[in-house]
Write a protein that holds these residues in place. Structure first.
Motif, PDB file in Angstrom:
ATOM      1  N   UNK A   1      -0.383 -50.134  -9.047  1.00  0.00           N
ATOM      2  CA  UNK A   1      -0.055 -48.814  -9.608  1.00  0.00           C
ATOM      3  C   UNK A   1      -1.316 -48.089 -10.064  1.00  0.00           C
ATOM      4  N   UNK A   2      -2.274 -48.828 -10.616  1.00  0.00           N
ATOM      5  CA  UNK A   2      -3.523 -48.204 -11.056  1.00  0.00           C
ATOM      6  C   UNK A   2      -4.295 -47.685  -9.852  1.00  0.00           C
ATOM      7  N   UNK A   3      -4.295 -48.449  -8.782  1.00  0.00           N
ATOM      8  CA  UNK A   3      -4.983 -47.991  -7.572  1.00  0.00           C
ATOM      9  C   UNK A   3      -4.333 -46.720  -7.035  1.00  0.00           C
ATOM     10  N   UNK A   4      -3.008 -46.680  -7.091  1.00  0.00           N
ATOM     11  CA  UNK A   4      -2.312 -45.479  -6.603  1.00  0.00           C
ATOM     12  C   UNK A   4      -2.635 -44.269  -7.461  1.00  0.00           C
ATOM     13  N   UNK A   5      -2.752 -44.472  -8.782  1.00  0.00           N
ATOM     14  CA  UNK A   5      -3.081 -43.368  -9.671  1.00  0.00           C
ATOM     15  C   UNK A   5      -4.469 -42.811  -9.363  1.00  0.00           C
ATOM     16  N   UNK A   6      -5.448 -43.685  -9.230  1.00  0.00           N
ATOM     17  CA  UNK A   6      -6.802 -43.207  -8.942  1.00  0.00           C
ATOM     18  C   UNK A   6      -6.873 -42.544  -7.576  1.00  0.00           C
ATOM     19  N   UNK A   7      -6.107 -43.066  -6.612  1.00  0.00           N
ATOM     20  CA  UNK A   7      -6.092 -42.449  -5.284  1.00  0.00           C
ATOM     21  C   UNK A   7      -5.436 -41.073  -5.325  1.00  0.00           C
TER      22      UNK A   7
ATOM     23  N   UNK B   1     -15.155 -32.035  -5.529  1.00  0.00           N
ATOM     24  CA  UNK B   1     -15.854 -33.182  -6.102  1.00  0.00           C
ATOM     25  C   UNK B   1     -15.339 -33.543  -7.484  1.00  0.00           C
ATOM     26  N   UNK B   2     -14.895 -32.560  -8.271  1.00  0.00           N
ATOM     27  CA  UNK B   2     -14.465 -32.844  -9.643  1.00  0.00           C
ATOM     28  C   UNK B   2     -13.296 -33.824  -9.700  1.00  0.00           C
ATOM     29  N   UNK B   3     -12.180 -33.599  -8.978  1.00  0.00           N
ATOM     30  CA  UNK B   3     -11.096 -34.603  -9.005  1.00  0.00           C
ATOM     31  C   UNK B   3     -11.523 -35.946  -8.422  1.00  0.00           C
ATOM     32  N   UNK B   4     -12.419 -35.906  -7.417  1.00  0.00           N
ATOM     33  CA  UNK B   4     -12.894 -37.151  -6.819  1.00  0.00           C
ATOM     34  C   UNK B   4     -13.602 -38.016  -7.857  1.00  0.00           C
ATOM     35  N   UNK B   5     -14.443 -37.402  -8.669  1.00  0.00           N
ATOM     36  CA  UNK B   5     -15.169 -38.153  -9.704  1.00  0.00           C
ATOM     37  C   UNK B   5     -14.201 -38.715 -10.740  1.00  0.00           C
TER      38      UNK B   5
END
Length: 590
Positions: free
Chosen positions: A240-246, A163-167
């Protein structure tokens, strides 16, 4: 963006039952995500690693059943989705059409060239993205929630590690959303401006060629094309931002679990538990986050910006905007004010010209008509008779001056308010396909058959109604003559409750006897009558006549104008000097 949130919430709340049904099927659909890791862990630990093949296969069989149940629920979920999305799409289409008609019919309005793009393109974007966002949101909530519950059932520490990386990944995405919305807004507006620029260039291509302005027009359109291309490239870079968060929220939990696997086994987790945790992350959390990020990063931005554009360009009275000053429509009959009777028509300082450098058609023009007056307006072609009718009716805004009908300002009045203040019958009468009664009731829907019959008799249209087959007979506009269409439009206007009637050469296709009958019926009816005359007989019947001759307008009686207005004598066909009748007041300048 508050308007987008408000309209979206209102659409969801209005279809709460269908939305509840969608959530129910989504809960069933999430059953495989909830059970997958646990059932695989049991199959490994209690079946295959324990040497019991059938037990392992039985656990996997239970997972297959859960998958089949979830697939069946997916079909039901899409059916419920349509019940939520399609009514919202219909509401937006109605909003766009209403706004386009409102703009085209208001005083000074014009057809909106972008309305078609909003109706056929932007509304469909909102419809598709609205449905996609619903599916993405409910998918993430139920799939990710099920996966986290499964991880917690295996071991709370595993759930915490995932959960930590997901948040963190979600936080990165949410932080970048405002910038994404801004770039998407610029992209949509650039596309709309490009469409308007191209439409203007194509519509006026003959004038462009005639003036030799091809290079300038091409340069103007090229600027719009470049702006739209730049906006599209900027939107693409936001991927690129979407890829980073994913990567942070979707892939990092897998890396963390793999690196922590030895430590987890030392704490008592079995190999099946570790494998089940990886399955929860790989088949539950990661796809759910990927769908959410791609959905909101693409479709979500298009939804927010496109809907915002529709709400901005197509406002409705229920958008909670500050109310506009109310304009009261006058009621039929004589109205009075503090200083006595209020004029039916009061025009002051009216100036209008077609083009900034053109000669004014009307300049500093003033006119007052009392309730019950009958005025004929005559003059040579191009003198401004129809322009005056349009200004008086509020169809065209003047460059200067004011128009008041029964004390109410025409400027800023809503189309439906103007419709109750006056009725304008143009030369080209409009008759629609339908029954004769439907055509006659168009401006007075509550009129009964007896009232319609009275209107037919008053305006001499009984013979036409008999030929057509009566009030219930169908009317085919293409089979009617121009005079028959004018007669139907005249009866329709006579039945209307508006206190002011403007006939703009509305009887030019009628024979003189029938024209006299029509004008006489309007003159005897309560209210004020203005006749833009094409025959001088209309002026002779009117108590007052306004002459527009391109110079200073003159108003007076027929006899006064014969004595004082050379233009009027030319129109009448009288070239001899006409003496002023004894005791007659001279014609006055307007």
């Amino acid at each position: 963006m508050s308007g987008v949130r408000r309209v979206t919430w209102r659409a969801l709340r209005a279809r709460g039952r269908d939305l509840t049904r969608l959530c129910g099927w989504s809960l069933v659909e999430a059953l495989p995500a909830l059970l997958s890791g646990y059932l695989v862990a049991r199959a490994v630990d209690e079946g295959f690693l324990a040497g019991r093949l059938l037990t392992g296969l039985a656990w996997l069989g239970a997972l297959a059943v859960a998958v089949l149940v979830g697939a069946a629920a997916t079909g039901r979920a899409y059916r419920s989705l349509g019940a939520v999305v399609e009514p919202f799409r219909d509401e937006l289409a109605g909003r766009v059409v209403h706004a386009a008609l409102r703009e085209a019919t208001r005083a000074g309005g014009r057809p909106d060239s972008a309305a078609l793009a909003r109706l056929t393109h932007q509304v469909e974007i909102v419809r598709d993205t609205f449905g996609g966002l619903l599916m993405v949101t409910r998918g993430f909530l139920f799939a990710a929630g099920a996966a986290l519950l499964g991880l917690f059932a295996l071991a709370p520490v595993v759930a915490a590690l995932a959960a930590a990386p997901l948040v963190v990944g979600l936080a990165v995405f949410v932080t970048a959303l405002p910038a994404m919305v801004g770039h998407q807004r610029a992209y949509v507006r650039a596309g709309e401006q490009l469409g308007q620029s191209a439409a203007a260039a194509l519509t006026g291509h003959r004038d462009v060629l005639a003036c030799g302005a091809q290079a300038r027009v091409v340069a103007d359109v090229e600027v719009r094309v470049s702006a739209q291309a730049h906006a599209e490239r900027t939107v693409a870079r936001m991927a690129a931002v979407r890829s980073l968060s994913l990567g942070i929220g979707g892939w990092l939990p897998l890396v963390v679990l793999l690196l922590a696997a030895p430590w987890l086994v030392e704490r008592g987790l079995s190999a099946g538990d570790v494998l089940g945790a990886l399955i929860y992350v790989a088949t539950g959390l990661q796809p759910a986050l990927h769908t959410l990020v791609q959905g909101f990063g693409g479709g979500g931005l298009r939804y927010a910006v496109t809907l915002e554009n529709i709400l901005r360009t197509c406002p409705t009275p229920d958008d909670h905007r500050p109310p506009a000053p109310a304009v009261r429509a006058p009621s039929p009959g004589r109205s009075t004010g503090p200083a006595g009777p209020v004029p039916a028509v009061r025009i002051r300082g009216l100036t209008f010209r077609y083009g900034l450098l053109a000669r004014p058609v009307l300049e500093d023009f003033s006119l007052t008509l009392a309730d019950g007056d009958h005025l004929a307006v005559v003059g040579p072609s191009g003198a401004g008779k129809s322009t005056l009718a349009a200004l008086m009716a509020g169809l065209v805004p003047p460059q200067a001056g004011t128009v008041h009908l029964a004390g109410a300002a025409v400027a800023g009045a809503e189309p439906e308010v103007l419709a109750r203040m006056r009725v304008l019958v143009p030369q080209e009468a409009y008759v629609f396909t339908g029954s004769l009664a439907d055509n006659l009731r168009y401006l007075r829907p509550d009129a009964d058959d007896a009232t319609l019959e009275a209107g037919l008799d008053a305006l001499g249209a009984r013979a036409l109604a008999t030929r057509l087959g009566g009030l219930a007979a169908p009317v085919a506009p293409a089979l009617l003559s121009a005079g028959e269409r004018q007669l139907i439009a005249a009866v329709r206007a006579w039945l209307a409750a508006a206190p002011l009637t403007i006939l703009d050469e509305a009887t030019c296709h009628l024979d003189p006897a029938l024209e006299s009958t029509v004008e006489g019926a309007f003159a005897q009816r309560a209210g004020t009558l203005v006749v833009i005359a094409h025959r001088i007989s209309s002026a002779i019947r009117a108590p007052r006549v306004l002459v527009l001759d391109g110079d200073k307008p003159v108003v007076g009686t027929h006899e006064q104008l014969l004595a004082r207005s050379a233009t009027y004598r030319l129109l009448v066909g009288c070239w001899d000097d006409v003496p002023v009748p004894p005791g007659a007041a001279p014609a006055g300048r307007v």
